[in-house]
Design a protein around this motif. Sequence first.
Motif, PDB file in Angstrom:
ATOM      1  N   LEU A 258       1.058  -1.187   0.108  1.00  0.00           N
ATOM      2  CA  LEU A 258      -0.002  -0.029   0.099  1.00  0.00           C
ATOM      3  C   LEU A 258       0.789   1.192  -0.064  1.00  0.00           C
ATOM      4  N   ALA A 262       1.333   4.496  -2.743  1.00  0.00           N
ATOM      5  CA  ALA A 262       1.606   5.824  -2.410  1.00  0.00           C
ATOM      6  C   ALA A 262       2.816   6.541  -2.952  1.00  0.00           C
ATOM      7  N   ARG A 320      -2.168  -3.133   7.816  1.00  0.00           N
ATOM      8  CA  ARG A 320      -3.574  -3.319   7.654  1.00  0.00           C
ATOM      9  C   ARG A 320      -4.232  -3.692   8.951  1.00  0.00           C
ATOM     10  N   PHE A 341      -2.799   4.571   8.688  1.00  0.00           N
ATOM     11  CA  PHE A 341      -4.231   4.319   8.308  1.00  0.00           C
ATOM     12  C   PHE A 341      -5.108   4.323   9.614  1.00  0.00           C
ATOM     13  N   ALA A 359      -5.078   8.124   7.805  1.00  0.00           N
ATOM     14  CA  ALA A 359      -5.741   8.000   6.263  1.00  0.00           C
ATOM     15  C   ALA A 359      -6.979   7.069   6.250  1.00  0.00           C
ATOM     16  N   ALA A 360      -7.597   7.219   5.315  1.00  0.00           N
ATOM     17  CA  ALA A 360      -8.731   6.109   5.268  1.00  0.00           C
ATOM     18  C   ALA A 360      -8.235   4.860   4.820  1.00  0.00           C
ATOM     19  N   TYR A 362      -8.059   1.204   3.118  1.00  0.00           N
ATOM     20  CA  TYR A 362      -6.756   1.247   3.259  1.00  0.00           C
ATOM     21  C   TYR A 362      -6.130   1.580   1.941  1.00  0.00           C
ATOM     22  N   ASP A 363      -6.541   3.215   1.848  1.00  0.00           N
ATOM     23  CA  ASP A 363      -6.571   4.084   0.491  1.00  0.00           C
ATOM     24  C   ASP A 363      -5.336   4.502   0.367  1.00  0.00           C
ATOM     25  N   PRO A 364      -4.476   4.136  -0.711  1.00  0.00           N
ATOM     26  CA  PRO A 364      -3.097   4.719  -1.006  1.00  0.00           C
ATOM     27  C   PRO A 364      -2.992   5.890  -1.388  1.00  0.00           C
ATOM     28  N   ALA A 365      -4.020   6.587  -2.040  1.00  0.00           N
ATOM     29  CA  ALA A 365      -4.423   7.992  -2.360  1.00  0.00           C
ATOM     30  C   ALA A 365      -4.404   8.644  -1.111  1.00  0.00           C
ATOM     31  N   ASP A 366      -5.111   8.470  -0.236  1.00  0.00           N
ATOM     32  CA  ASP A 366      -5.071   9.111   1.061  1.00  0.00           C
ATOM     33  C   ASP A 366      -3.928   9.094   1.801  1.00  0.00           C
TER      34      ASP A 366
END
Length: 416
Positions: A258, A262, A320, A341, A359-360, A362-366
Motif C-alpha cells: 500500500l 502511495a 492493515r 491508516f 488516512a482512510a 486502506y486507500d493509498p491515495a489518502d
Amino acid sequence: MKVCHLSYSDGHGGAARAALRIHAALLDAAAPDWTSSMRVSRRMGDQPSIHGPQGQKAGLSLARAALGGRLAVLQRSPNRILHSPSWLPCRLDRELNASDADLLQLHWVQGEMLSIEAIGRLRKPLVWTLHDGWAFSGSEHYPNGPEDHRYQQGYQRRNRPLGHTGLDLDRWCWQRKRRHWRRPIQLVCPSHWLAGCVQRSELLGDWPLRVIPNPLPTAIYRPWPQALARQLFGLGEGPLLLFGALGGSRDARKGWDLLEAALVQLAHTVPGLQAVVFGQSEPAEHQRLGLPIHYVGALHDDQSLALLYSAADVMVVPSRMDNLPQTATEAQSCGVPVVAFNTSGLPDVVEHQRTGYLAAPYDPADLAHGIGWVLESNERRQLLAVAARQRALSLWTPKRIAGAYANLYREVLARP
C-alpha cells in the motif's frame, strides 16, 4: 512481591521488545519489597535478571519451536499470518508452580514455550499481556482481516472460511483453549482496539481486562540532531520518509504494497523525496517507484533506531492490522510525525492532524495525501513534531507504565 515475566524471547520481534521494556520499567521503579525477573526460551541478551536455557537445552528449545510449527502445514488457510499450535507436552508449568514467584506475567509464550494445556495448569496469580490476537483466536495470531469474525462466533465446522482446507487447526486449538482454560486470567491489552477484540471474543469476552500501553525508554527515544543522524547513516538532504518492520516488505500485514502505491504518486508531487526502509536488507529485485529507496537492514539497539527516526521527516506505518506498533510510538517519541491508516491500534498512537495523519483504510491515495500534508509545510511539521514528543512523554514513559502495572498486581494479589 516477586513478579516473573514469561516471554519466548527477550529481544526478537516486537512482542519480545515490549515484554523486555515492561520488565525493565518495573526493575527501574521497583520498591525494596518487590522484584522483577524474566524467564525466556530464547535468551539473546546478558541481563542477570533474565533466565533461559543454555547450551544443549537452548538447542532443544529451538528444536521444539521448529517441530511444533510443523503441525501448521496440515492446515491450508488463506490467512498467511503466523499460526502457533502450542501442542507439544510441556513441564515448565510444574517448575513455575513450584517457584517462589508471587505472580506470573505472561507475554508472547508461543514457539512451544508453553502449551495450551500448560497455561491452563498454572496455579499462581496470573497477568497476561496480549501482544496480538492468539489468546482469543484459534492457532492464528491475527484474524484474516476485519471481515473475519470466527473468533467472535466460536470455531465451528459451519463457519469455516472458503479456501480453508485440510486439518482445521484453528478449531482444534480453540477447542483446547476452551476445555483447559477454566480459570479467568487478568488480561492486559496495549491498545483499545485489541481490548475490543477480546471483549467481542467468544472465548475470553468475560475475563477481567485492563488497557495499559507499552512503555518506551523516552530518554533514548528523543529528538536527536537531524543533520548528525543523516550523516551517520549516509543520507542526503531533502524530505525523507521512513518505513520499518521486522522482515520489512515481506510481511503483508505491515502494508508495504500500500505504501508502494502511495510512493508512486508522491514521486511526482514531492520534489526530492527519498525513502528509507529498515528491518531488511535491499532485495535482489524490487519495483522501481521513481524515487531513491535506501535499505539499512535490521537495527537491534535502541540508540541506532532513535538516530534513524531522528533522521526522518515523517514515519509511515501502513499496517492493515496492528496492536500498538512500536515503530509508531518510537518515532513519535523522537519527535517525528506518523502517517498511518485509521485502523486497529493506530488511533491509540496518532492524533489526527495533531501528531500525524490517519488516512482512510486502506486507500493509498489518502495515505499519499497525508504524507504530502505533513511534508508540504516545514512550520506545520515542526508543530506536529513537538506535539508528537509531548504525547509520548504523557502516555508511554516507563515510570507511568510501571506504576499502572504495580497497581494492577496489587489488585490481582488481593483477589481470593
